[in-house]
Design a protein around this motif. Sequence first.
Motif, PDB file in Angstrom:
ATOM      1  N   THR A   8       0.851  -1.187   0.000  1.00  0.00           N
ATOM      2  CA  THR A   8       0.000   0.000   0.000  1.00  0.00           C
ATOM      3  C   THR A   8       0.889   1.239   0.000  1.00  0.00           C
ATOM      4  OG1 THR A   8      -0.084   0.260   2.401  1.00  0.00           O
ATOM      5  CG2 THR A   8      -1.660  -1.277   1.396  1.00  0.00           C
ATOM      6  N   PRO A   9       0.308   2.447  -0.145  1.00  0.00           N
ATOM      7  CA  PRO A   9       1.124   3.668  -0.094  1.00  0.00           C
ATOM      8  C   PRO A   9       1.927   3.817   1.193  1.00  0.00           C
ATOM      9  CG  PRO A   9      -1.002   4.161  -1.053  1.00  0.00           C
ATOM     10  CD  PRO A   9      -1.076   2.741  -0.565  1.00  0.00           C
ATOM     11  N   SER A  10       1.473   3.202   2.282  1.00  0.00           N
ATOM     12  CA  SER A  10       2.200   3.305   3.552  1.00  0.00           C
ATOM     13  C   SER A  10       3.232   2.194   3.703  1.00  0.00           C
ATOM     14  CB  SER A  10       1.233   3.271   4.728  1.00  0.00           C
ATOM     15  OG  SER A  10       0.619   2.001   4.826  1.00  0.00           O
ATOM     16  N   ASN A  11       3.445   1.446   2.627  1.00  0.00           N
ATOM     17  CA  ASN A  11       4.474   0.406   2.597  1.00  0.00           C
ATOM     18  C   ASN A  11       4.112  -0.820   3.435  1.00  0.00           C
ATOM     19  OD1 ASN A  11       6.922  -0.182   1.243  1.00  0.00           O
ATOM     20  ND2 ASN A  11       8.053  -0.019   3.164  1.00  0.00           N
ATOM     21  N   THR A  12       2.815  -1.070   3.604  1.00  0.00           N
ATOM     22  CA  THR A  12       2.355  -2.287   4.260  1.00  0.00           C
ATOM     23  C   THR A  12       1.800  -3.231   3.200  1.00  0.00           C
ATOM     24  OG1 THR A  12       0.168  -1.307   4.654  1.00  0.00           O
ATOM     25  CG2 THR A  12       1.801  -1.106   6.411  1.00  0.00           C
ATOM     26  N   PRO A  13       1.752  -4.532   3.476  1.00  0.00           N
ATOM     27  CA  PRO A  13       1.255  -5.474   2.473  1.00  0.00           C
ATOM     28  C   PRO A  13      -0.148  -5.126   1.995  1.00  0.00           C
ATOM     29  CG  PRO A  13       2.363  -6.650   4.226  1.00  0.00           C
ATOM     30  CD  PRO A  13       2.262  -5.215   4.678  1.00  0.00           C
ATOM     31  N   LYS A  14      -0.353  -5.174   0.715  1.00  0.00           N
ATOM     32  CA  LYS A  14      -1.645  -4.855   0.103  1.00  0.00           C
ATOM     33  C   LYS A  14      -2.720  -5.856   0.517  1.00  0.00           C
ATOM     34  CE  LYS A  14      -3.161  -3.656  -4.628  1.00  0.00           C
ATOM     35  NZ  LYS A  14      -2.666  -3.610  -6.029  1.00  0.00           N
ATOM     36  N   ASP A  15      -2.336  -7.128   0.645  1.00  0.00           N
ATOM     37  CA  ASP A  15      -3.287  -8.184   1.020  1.00  0.00           C
ATOM     38  C   ASP A  15      -2.836  -8.823   2.319  1.00  0.00           C
ATOM     39  OD1 ASP A  15      -5.026 -10.274   1.301  1.00  0.00           O
ATOM     40  OD2 ASP A  15      -4.745 -11.083  -0.719  1.00  0.00           O
ATOM     41  N   ASN A  16      -3.492  -8.408   3.413  1.00  0.00           N
ATOM     42  CA  ASN A  16      -3.240  -8.995   4.727  1.00  0.00           C
ATOM     43  C   ASN A  16      -4.351  -9.948   5.142  1.00  0.00           C
ATOM     44  OD1 ASN A  16      -0.766  -8.030   5.756  1.00  0.00           O
ATOM     45  ND2 ASN A  16      -1.661  -6.007   6.092  1.00  0.00           N
ATOM     46  N   PHE A  17      -5.217 -10.329   4.213  1.00  0.00           N
ATOM     47  CA  PHE A  17      -6.455 -10.996   4.593  1.00  0.00           C
ATOM     48  C   PHE A  17      -6.665 -12.320   3.866  1.00  0.00           C
ATOM     49  CE2 PHE A  17      -6.751  -6.385   4.600  1.00  0.00           C
ATOM     50  CZ  PHE A  17      -6.932  -6.156   5.953  1.00  0.00           C
ATOM     51  N   HIS A  18      -5.593 -12.988   3.569  1.00  0.00           N
ATOM     52  CA  HIS A  18      -5.597 -14.201   2.763  1.00  0.00           C
ATOM     53  C   HIS A  18      -5.383 -15.388   3.702  1.00  0.00           C
ATOM     54  CE1 HIS A  18      -4.900 -16.143  -1.211  1.00  0.00           C
ATOM     55  NE2 HIS A  18      -3.980 -16.870  -0.590  1.00  0.00           N
ATOM     56  N   PHE A  19      -6.410 -16.233   3.868  1.00  0.00           N
ATOM     57  CA  PHE A  19      -6.252 -17.363   4.783  1.00  0.00           C
ATOM     58  C   PHE A  19      -7.272 -18.448   4.465  1.00  0.00           C
ATOM     59  CE2 PHE A  19      -9.604 -14.975   6.724  1.00  0.00           C
ATOM     60  CZ  PHE A  19     -10.349 -15.850   7.506  1.00  0.00           C
ATOM     61  N   SER A  20      -7.128 -19.558   5.137  1.00  0.00           N
ATOM     62  CA  SER A  20      -8.097 -20.638   4.983  1.00  0.00           C
ATOM     63  C   SER A  20      -8.393 -21.236   6.344  1.00  0.00           C
ATOM     64  CB  SER A  20      -7.564 -21.723   4.032  1.00  0.00           C
ATOM     65  OG  SER A  20      -6.483 -22.430   4.628  1.00  0.00           O
ATOM     66  N   GLN A  21      -9.442 -22.051   6.394  1.00  0.00           N
ATOM     67  CA  GLN A  21      -9.893 -22.646   7.643  1.00  0.00           C
ATOM     68  C   GLN A  21     -10.616 -23.945   7.328  1.00  0.00           C
ATOM     69  OE1 GLN A  21     -12.792 -20.258   9.702  1.00  0.00           O
ATOM     70  NE2 GLN A  21     -12.387 -21.194  11.676  1.00  0.00           N
ATOM     71  N   ALA A  22     -10.472 -24.923   8.191  1.00  0.00           N
ATOM     72  CA  ALA A  22     -11.211 -26.169   7.999  1.00  0.00           C
ATOM     73  C   ALA A  22     -12.700 -25.856   7.893  1.00  0.00           C
ATOM     74  CB  ALA A  22     -10.947 -27.126   9.153  1.00  0.00           C
ATOM     75  N   THR A  23     -13.349 -26.415   6.893  1.00  0.00           N
ATOM     76  CA  THR A  23     -14.746 -26.061   6.604  1.00  0.00           C
ATOM     77  C   THR A  23     -15.684 -26.351   7.766  1.00  0.00           C
ATOM     78  OG1 THR A  23     -14.427 -26.377   4.228  1.00  0.00           O
ATOM     79  CG2 THR A  23     -16.678 -26.531   5.044  1.00  0.00           C
ATOM     80  N   ASP A  24     -15.501 -27.472   8.451  1.00  0.00           N
ATOM     81  CA  ASP A  24     -16.410 -27.786   9.550  1.00  0.00           C
ATOM     82  C   ASP A  24     -16.270 -26.770  10.685  1.00  0.00           C
ATOM     83  OD1 ASP A  24     -13.887 -28.649  10.256  1.00  0.00           O
ATOM     84  OD2 ASP A  24     -14.532 -30.604  11.008  1.00  0.00           O
TER      85      ASP A  24
END
Length: 553
Positions: A134-150
């Motif tokens: 991002t413009p502030s030099n932080t990662p653009k995507d901090n919200f990428h994850f997975s979780q067991a479906t159950d």
Amino acid sequence: MIKVCKLSSVALAVTVSLLAGCGGGGGSSSTTPTTPTTPTTPTTPTTPETGEWEAGVYESQSNFIAKCASPRTGIDPFTGEPYPDTQGTAMDEKLWLRSWTNDTYLWYDEVPDNNPENFSVLGYFDQLKTTELTPSNTPKDNFHFSQATDEYNQLSQSGVSSGYGFDWEFVNNTPPRELVVRYTEDNSPAAQAGVPRGAKLTRVNGVDFVNDNTQSGVNLINAGLFPENAGTTVSFEFELQDGSTLSTEITSGDIVVSPVQNVKVLDTASGKMGYFQFNTFIRTAQEGLIGAFNQFVDENVTELVIDLRYNGGGLLALASQMSYMVAGPSQTNNATFETLRFNDKNPTRNPVTGSIIRPTPFYSNEIDYVEGVLTDAVLPSLSLTRVYVITTGATCSASEAVMNALSGIDVEVVQIGSTTCGKPYGFYPTDNCGETYFTIQFQGVNNKGFGDYADGFMPTTTPNFGFELPGCEVQDDFTKGLGDPEEGMLSAALQYSETGTCPVVATSVQPIEERASSHAQAESLLSIQTPDERKEALFLHNKINEPIISEPK
């Protein structure tokens, strides 16, 4: 009895779709499947040939979807339908992730096309995201994850999670560690043990939580903090705010999440001020929100503080409902709560559902979240022109969407606290082979077309940009209970309401570049984990970042 509105087939489709999406504040304009659409399952399962990777060539998702290295069998208890899985390979799962990402990821053209042979399935997914900043030099995507479906289904559909009922603040994740209790869920084992807000964890099962860095100590800490099953009894020792020690044994259980807490009406010099703590936008929150606003209406509240300091997001529809309850019918009439923007391959159609993109309105009625339809029961509303919102770096996604949406219809949002997490994005949680994946698929914009707050909303006395809001920078105050008028953030809101000024004791928040994102905090817990303890890392991520919840339909 609540009656379901009689809607035309077109209106019904739009209504259902707008309940289904999720994110910053997410939503969608079409029905979202809880499991991907799959080809007809053959009566006799066959093993397909393993797909192959060719750089820059992307086969259709349908060639690989639900082809699993370890297919599930039987009936899905959450949908009542047979699992769609067929026999496949780990490569099939990775190639599905690759094609799905290329089709739907917001920044698909910034994803490196690495050979999936070099990764495990989850490891491959982890790197299927942009590396831009991002413009502030932080990662653009901090919200990428997975979780067991159950596990995901249990929380999103029932509001039940396993554990003790703590919500933790990770102040420092490496020795000397500091882990502080933000609050405890109502009637949870932690609450029943009398562990107060602000208690600092010092020992777990006799192990020095603060300083121990041995492998055996790390294992015991993880086993204690993240029990695999309900019924696990663990000894905890805490240092309380007054310096005293609290030692207690707590048995883990199935925790019913209480999204709405500490509802109260405060008498102030400028009139009656409502306050409530709101922790997550899940379907079970609707009843509590309606109850809170009914109380505020009955007691003639003229000012309102919404405490979103630990709210990481949730349902767009619920965020829209709450925004309506704040603003009322006149200010929301014919206005847009949020409109979604997908990747440049899909300027007019939703790439997940295939439907035409339509704006999300401010919902003025109760919603049957099981059926995914509006009812004829009208929501209570205050028709306020100003609202106070308490925030921290854990305030994220749908919480930010509420702030953005209200600003978009010229309701003054006064921000008390610190800069929010910065997530104008959302995703459709998508199951494949028993894992639910979350990858950024859209950006939300308000009634004025604004949605550029990737570095968060920031409180300031002199707002100049859309991501700057009037208000006060105030640190979280763990010395007082949430809802206590003397607690630092609520006290600042009360002062601002009466005088228009911020407390002298307010201190500046950390610069953006120094603020750890929720995701980064979760990943940094690996310092007290062995590398293969992914389950605990995901659990922590979910507790800190409160994964965005969407409703199946």
